[in-house]
Design a protein around this motif. Structure first.
Motif, PDB file in Angstrom:
ATOM      1  N   TYR A  45      15.574  35.886  50.428  1.00 24.31           N
ATOM      2  CA  TYR A  45      16.716  36.003  50.274  1.00 24.31           C
ATOM      3  C   TYR A  45      16.828  37.522  50.928  1.00 24.31           C
ATOM      4  N   VAL A  54      21.919  35.343  42.805  1.00 20.33           N
ATOM      5  CA  VAL A  54      22.007  34.989  43.534  1.00 20.33           C
ATOM      6  C   VAL A  54      23.694  34.137  43.499  1.00 20.33           C
ATOM      7  N   GLU A  57      23.817  31.214  46.322  1.00 17.78           N
ATOM      8  CA  GLU A  57      22.728  31.517  47.687  1.00 17.78           C
ATOM      9  C   GLU A  57      22.910  32.410  48.261  1.00 17.78           C
TER      10      GLU A  57
END
Lengths: 78, 345
Positions: A45, A54, A57
């Motif tokens: 990430y 997060v 995503e």
């Protein structure tokens, strides 16, 4: 909604997971909160300072624990 | 909506400015306050073990806390301009030496928690930051920081604080440089080089100044909330030693004349794990009781800069020879600092 807490299991990561849970409960939305402690996945990430949050995503916060109301804002903006 | 945010921000600003004179009045009168409490309120006899221990404690705890609050607030604002991601981008592809210097300086300024040492290490290596430069960052970040600076300044005087900061930076630069020159890349765990990092999509960088003030206040809350207990315990031990341990008690063990005291205190310091806040009040008393400055600095650097838990964490990404090289080189640097200061003072 997919919410992920990235962190190798330090104290702050737990605090962030709790805060995220609270935010979801207060907003009464349907969301899945998972903890990610695998370093390779965390890195994928682009996060270098944990804990990180997060949402769907997308990294919204890294390196600090946001307040419950901040997390609510992130969720609403997501 | 925007207007209401501005008003609360203005209120916060106003509050911050009103607190400054209050802060100053308190700080300037701490000695009077603690004397007043001990001599007038508690009516304790002057010069006894107990009254001097209490006097030291009542004076030092608020002094260190006041200094911490003010400086962490300032540092919090400065730090809001830095992030590990920006630091990584600044260091990627830098040549050694200049890169080592830059890395050590950024290590002081970039917000860093030892629990994210691994993702940071991986992120740096993946971005092409040389191994030695990465180490300069990792050595400077925990060892040289605002907490150490404030506490040393408050308890030992600013000269010692500056000496500690400069020598800490020098160790970080040279240890990292040496690790780079020795070409130890083969002792990094193989999987590290296969990690692919994504691009973080946070846009935290766009902040206005009143937002940064809020960041400063949050930082104070977070750090002081985390370390105040260490300070109280550290100062309490220090105060007890101040009142009860005879002068020059440490001179034989940690004094200048005992050359072996420097390596010994480094060895004792490695397995010990404490942050600057916990160890500095104790070290201040060691010095008061006859330990030499070089030996005390070496002990402190070893406790803060080299720690067993950190080594265990690093084991995930580094093979043993590199870990040993890292510990050995940093310990050697600390050894030099200890000897040089025992020689000068």
């Amino acid at each position: 909604m997919e919410i992920k807490v990235l962190g190798p299991g330090c104290k702050k990561c737990g605090t962030l997971a709790e805060a995220a849970k609270k935010a979801v409960e207060e907003l009464a939305i349907d969301a899945n909160i998972t903890k990610v402690d695998d370093m390779v996945k965390i890195l994928s990430y682009g996060v270098m300072s944990t804990p990180a949050l997060v949402i769907n995503e997308k990294v919204v916060v890294s390196g600090k624990v946001p307040s419950v109301s901040e997390i609510k804002e992130f969720i609403q903006n997501a | 909506m925007i207007k209401s945010i501005q008003i609360t921000n203005r209120k916060q600003l106003l509050l911050a400015f009103l607190l400054l004179p209050v802060w100053y009045l308190l700080y300037a009168n701490l000695q009077n306050i603690s004397d007043f409490l001990i001599d007038t309120v508690f009516q304790m006899q002057k010069g006894t073990h107990l009254s001097e221990t209490l006097r030291f404690f009542i004076f030092e705890v608020p002094k260190v806390l006041l200094l911490l609050v003010l400086i962490i607030f300032g540092v919090g604002i400065i730090r809001s301009y830095f992030s590990p991601e920006k630091t990584r981008n600044a260091l990627a592809g830098k040549s050694t030496f200049m890169g080592n210097i830059l890395a050590a300086l950024l290590g002081v300024l970039t917000p860093f928690c030892s629990c994210s040492a691994i993702p940071l290490f991986l992120g740096f290596v993946e971005a092409g930051v040389p191994l030695g430069v990465t180490f300069s960052f990792l050595i400077a970040a925990p060892m040289v920081n605002e907490i150490a600076l404030i506490m040393l300044g408050g308890l030992f005087g600013w000269k010692t604080a500056i000496i500690y900061t400069l020598t800490g930076l020098l160790i970080a630069v040279f240890a990292g440089y040496l690790i780079g020159v020795l070409k130890l890349e083969k002792y990094v765990q193989a999987w590290v080089f296969e990690v692919k990092t994504g691009q973080a999509g946070t846009d935290e960088t766009k902040m206005n100044f009143s937002h940064r003030i809020k960041v400063g206040l949050d930082t104070v809350k977070e750090i002081v909330g985390k370390i105040w207990l260490y300070i109280v315990i550290g100062v309490a031990i220090g105060a007890a030693a101040h009142g009860y341990v005879p002068e020059d008690y440490m001179a034989a063990l940690m004094g200048k004349s005992a050359w072996y005291s420097v390596p010994l205190s480094i060895l004792i310091g490695i397995p010990m794990y404490s942050n600057a806040a916990g160890i500095i009040p104790i070290v201040s008393v060691l010095i008061e009781k006859g330990a030499s400055l070089g030996t005390s600095l070496a002990f402190m650097m070893s406790v803060i800069g080299l720690s067993l838990p950190e080594i265990i964490i690093l084991k995930k990404v580094l093979k043993m020879p590199l870990i040993l090289a890292f510990v050995g080189i940093v310990a050697a640097g600390i050894l030099c600092v200890g000897f040089i200061f025992n020689f000068i003072y």
